[in-house]
Design an enzyme around this catalytic site. Structure first.
Site, PDB file in Angstrom:
ATOM      1  CD  GLN A 338      39.254  52.705  27.930  1.00  0.00           C
ATOM      2  OE1 GLN A 338      38.937  51.980  26.992  1.00  0.00           O
ATOM      3  NE2 GLN A 338      38.618  52.706  29.082  1.00  0.00           N
ATOM      4  CD  GLU A 365      55.036  44.169   3.024  1.00  0.00           C
ATOM      5  OE1 GLU A 365      56.246  43.971   3.087  1.00  0.00           O
ATOM      6  OE2 GLU A 365      54.522  45.123   2.420  1.00  0.00           O
TER       7      GLU A 365
HETATM    8  N1  COS Z   1      66.383  36.696   4.044  1.00  0.00           N
HETATM    9  C1  COS Z   1      67.140  36.062   3.113  1.00  0.00           C
HETATM   10  N2  COS Z   1      67.121  34.734   2.937  1.00  0.00           N
HETATM   11  C2  COS Z   1      66.336  34.003   3.730  1.00  0.00           C
HETATM   12  C3  COS Z   1      65.522  34.591   4.725  1.00  0.00           C
HETATM   13  C4  COS Z   1      65.568  35.994   4.854  1.00  0.00           C
HETATM   14  N3  COS Z   1      64.825  36.642   5.742  1.00  0.00           N
HETATM   15  N4  COS Z   1      64.840  33.627   5.361  1.00  0.00           N
HETATM   16  C5  COS Z   1      65.206  32.460   4.801  1.00  0.00           C
HETATM   17  N5  COS Z   1      66.103  32.700   3.816  1.00  0.00           N
HETATM   18  C6  COS Z   1      66.756  31.696   2.967  1.00  0.00           C
HETATM   19  C7  COS Z   1      67.533  30.716   3.816  1.00  0.00           C
HETATM   20  O1  COS Z   1      68.888  31.144   3.983  1.00  0.00           O
HETATM   21  C8  COS Z   1      67.472  29.435   2.992  1.00  0.00           C
HETATM   22  O2  COS Z   1      68.413  29.482   1.940  1.00  0.00           O
HETATM   23  P1  COS Z   1      69.418  28.243   1.617  1.00  0.00           P
HETATM   24  O3  COS Z   1      68.581  27.165   1.049  1.00  0.00           O
HETATM   25  O4  COS Z   1      70.382  28.830   0.643  1.00  0.00           O
HETATM   26  O5  COS Z   1      70.037  27.891   2.927  1.00  0.00           O
HETATM   27  C9  COS Z   1      66.101  29.520   2.351  1.00  0.00           C
HETATM   28  O6  COS Z   1      65.755  30.909   2.311  1.00  0.00           O
HETATM   29  C10 COS Z   1      65.066  28.730   3.082  1.00  0.00           C
HETATM   30  O7  COS Z   1      65.067  29.162   4.421  1.00  0.00           O
HETATM   31  P2  COS Z   1      64.286  28.437   5.610  1.00  0.00           P
HETATM   32  O8  COS Z   1      64.539  26.962   5.532  1.00  0.00           O
HETATM   33  O9  COS Z   1      64.648  29.160   6.842  1.00  0.00           O
HETATM   34  O10 COS Z   1      62.787  28.693   5.205  1.00  0.00           O
HETATM   35  P3  COS Z   1      61.458  28.350   5.985  1.00  0.00           P
HETATM   36  O11 COS Z   1      60.600  27.536   5.106  1.00  0.00           O
HETATM   37  O12 COS Z   1      61.789  27.821   7.357  1.00  0.00           O
HETATM   38  O13 COS Z   1      60.711  29.766   6.101  1.00  0.00           O
HETATM   39  C11 COS Z   1      60.158  31.933   6.975  1.00  0.00           C
HETATM   40  C12 COS Z   1      61.249  30.879   6.644  1.00  0.00           C
HETATM   41  C13 COS Z   1      59.180  31.487   8.028  1.00  0.00           C
HETATM   42  C14 COS Z   1      60.971  33.128   7.469  1.00  0.00           C
HETATM   43  C15 COS Z   1      59.389  32.294   5.661  1.00  0.00           C
HETATM   44  O14 COS Z   1      58.537  31.248   5.271  1.00  0.00           O
HETATM   45  C16 COS Z   1      58.568  33.561   5.780  1.00  0.00           C
HETATM   46  O15 COS Z   1      59.104  34.667   5.715  1.00  0.00           O
HETATM   47  N6  COS Z   1      57.231  33.449   5.913  1.00  0.00           N
HETATM   48  C17 COS Z   1      56.354  34.588   5.918  1.00  0.00           C
HETATM   49  C18 COS Z   1      55.974  34.940   4.519  1.00  0.00           C
HETATM   50  C19 COS Z   1      55.406  36.317   4.417  1.00  0.00           C
HETATM   51  O16 COS Z   1      55.959  37.278   4.913  1.00  0.00           O
HETATM   52  N7  COS Z   1      54.273  36.412   3.737  1.00  0.00           N
HETATM   53  C20 COS Z   1      53.642  37.658   3.489  1.00  0.00           C
HETATM   54  C21 COS Z   1      53.428  37.784   2.044  1.00  0.00           C
HETATM   55  S1  COS Z   1      53.400  39.413   1.480  1.00  0.00           S
HETATM   56  S2  COS Z   1      51.776  40.193   2.171  1.00  0.00           S
END
Ligand code: COS
Length: 384
Positions: A338, A365
């Site tokens: 801008q 990420e």
């Molecule tokens: N750090 C450590 N452990 C984690 C965590 C974190 N940030 N988030 C979740 N966990 C653990 C939980 O504690 C759980 O463990 P237990 O089974 O021992 O209880 C397990 O992982 C599953 O967690 P949850 O049920 O919360 O998982 P979800 O499927 O709801 O997903 C998100 C959580 C949305 C945070 C996850 O899918 C995510 O990060 N998605 C984005 C992925 C991403 O960044 N992709 C980019 C790729 S690289 S370019």
């Protein structure tokens, strides 16, 4: 006196080294690499020569064993020069981190030592064509056969995938188990059945190579598995908790570049008989950019400091830093265009590229919407 915002002498030297390299080598060539969609391999080699590539590889494996504060110092400088180029070393650290977190001493030496012996990269393969944010829904299959695993599936949006020595691949032995069925495994690129398709037509970060990877019955020895069967998802999450901080650092670099370019242009460009810097409309924009930049930088360093200390608070801090800094940088780039007016909209000036590049920082990420989920969960978890 415990609160101390100063860098050590070594960190200041690192900053000077990265800044000089960014200004003298990266910035002058950024537009060319962007326009030609060309991987700046010679810059990767130079980065290796000056010791700034794969800096987290531990000393036992022949590396420097530096932490996230150091990665942030370097990331801000390289992000300032070219966010697209910075994604290459940043994504290599993303591929190294799961091995640091879950690898045995033998695995660290086997996979990470070669990364210090010549210019080379690592990569991290989690996302797939049909799932990104819902990482536990991955579909790449892994089946055990004796001392080997057989991997079949497709990974998508993987930075460095083909240029890397290996990808850390996340695959499931039973999709019905969701996150409990995931295995993390190192898959070297020279194994039979691995192929790559480069993704073209990206809006920005065009110097950074991005691929689809196809694994067609690829056989990998069991010794390549990181952690136990079923621990892969945790390893991916623990990795991203750390590696989102360098994304924030690169964003801080973009925001600083947007401000530098804008302030200089505002002093040079005249309208109504005066430099446009004399007008409050422009001064307010510069002040807003400075406010965003300084707060984003401060918080990014804080998140890195927490992570280096192993403080669990870094999980939400890295999400806050990544989302906040990438949004501040996007807005700074937008305002820089801008301020430049019509000149900002064409590629004779570097500001339109800042916007195109930093858009990706809001997506990769973990999208900024995912970061907000992580932040909200940490608030509510403390109360439940
Ligand atoms: N750090 C450590 N452990 C984690 C965590 C974190 N940030 N988030 C979740 N966990 C653990 C939980 O504690 C759980 O463990 P237990 O089974 O021992 O209880 C397990 O992982 C599953 O967690 P949850 O049920 O919360 O998982 P979800 O499927 O709801 O997903 C998100 C959580 C949305 C945070 C996850 O899918 C995510 O990060 N998605 C984005 C992925 C991403 O960044 N992709 C980019 C790729 S690289 S370019």
């Amino acid at each position: 006196m415990a609160l101390d915002f100063s860098l050590t002498d070594e960190q200041k030297q690192l900053q000077q080294l990265a800044r000089r390299f960014a200004r003298e080598q990266v910035a002058p060539r950024a537009a060319e690499y962007d326009q030609n969609e060309q991987v700046p391999w010679e810059l990767v080699e130079q980065l290796y020569e000056i010791g700034l590539l794969n800096i987290s590889v531990p000393e036992e494996a022949g590396g420097l064993g530096l932490g996230l504060v150091e990665e942030v110092i370097i990331g801000e400088e390289l992000g300032w020069a070219d966010m697209g180029f910075y994604t290459i070393p940043m994504a290599s650290e993303l591929g190294i981190t799961p091995i640091l977190i879950a690898g045995t001493e033998e695995q660290k030496k086997r996979f990470l030592s070669p990364l210090t012996e010549r210019p080379s990269l690592a990569a991290f393969a989690l996302s797939e064509p049909g799932n990104g944010s819902d990482a536990a829904a991955l579909r790449t299959r892994i089946v055990r056969e004796g001392d080997e695993y057989v991997i079949t599936g497709t990974k998508m949006w993987i930075s460095n995938a083909k240029e890397a020595d290996f990808n850390v691949v996340f695959a499931t032995f039973d999709p019905s188990l969701r996150h409990k069925g995931v295995i993390a495994i190192v898959v070297e690129n020279d194994r039979e059945g691995v192929s790559f398709n480069k993704i073209h037509g990206k809006m920005g970060q065009r110097a950074a190579p991005t691929y689809e990877i196809v694994y067609d019955g690829v056989r990998v020895p069991v010794e390549n598995r990181l952690g136990e069967e079923g621990e892969g998802f945790k390893i991916a999450m623990l990795t991203l908790d750390k590696t989102r901080i360098p994304v924030a650092a690169g964003s801080v670099g973009v925001a600083r570049r947007a401000l530098d370019e804008s302030a200089r242009y505002a002093l040079e460009r005249e309208a109504f008989g005066r430099p446009i810097a004399d007008f409050q409309a422009i001064q307010f924009k510069l002040a807003e950019m400075k406010m965003g930049l300084e707060t984003a930088r401060m918080y990014t360093y804080y998140a890195a400091w927490l992570a280096d200390r192993g403080d669990p608070e870094h999980i939400s801090a890295s999400a806050i830093a990544k989302a906040y800094a990438s949004e501040v940088a996007f807005e700074a780039a937008n305002q820089a265009i801008q301020i430049h007016g019509g000149y900002g909209y064409v590629n004779d000036f570097p500001v339109e590229k800042l916007l195109r590049d930093v858009k990706l920082n809001q997506i990769y990420e973990g999208t900024n919407e995912i970061q907000r989920i992580i932040i909200a969960r940490s608030i509510l978890k403390a109360l439940r």
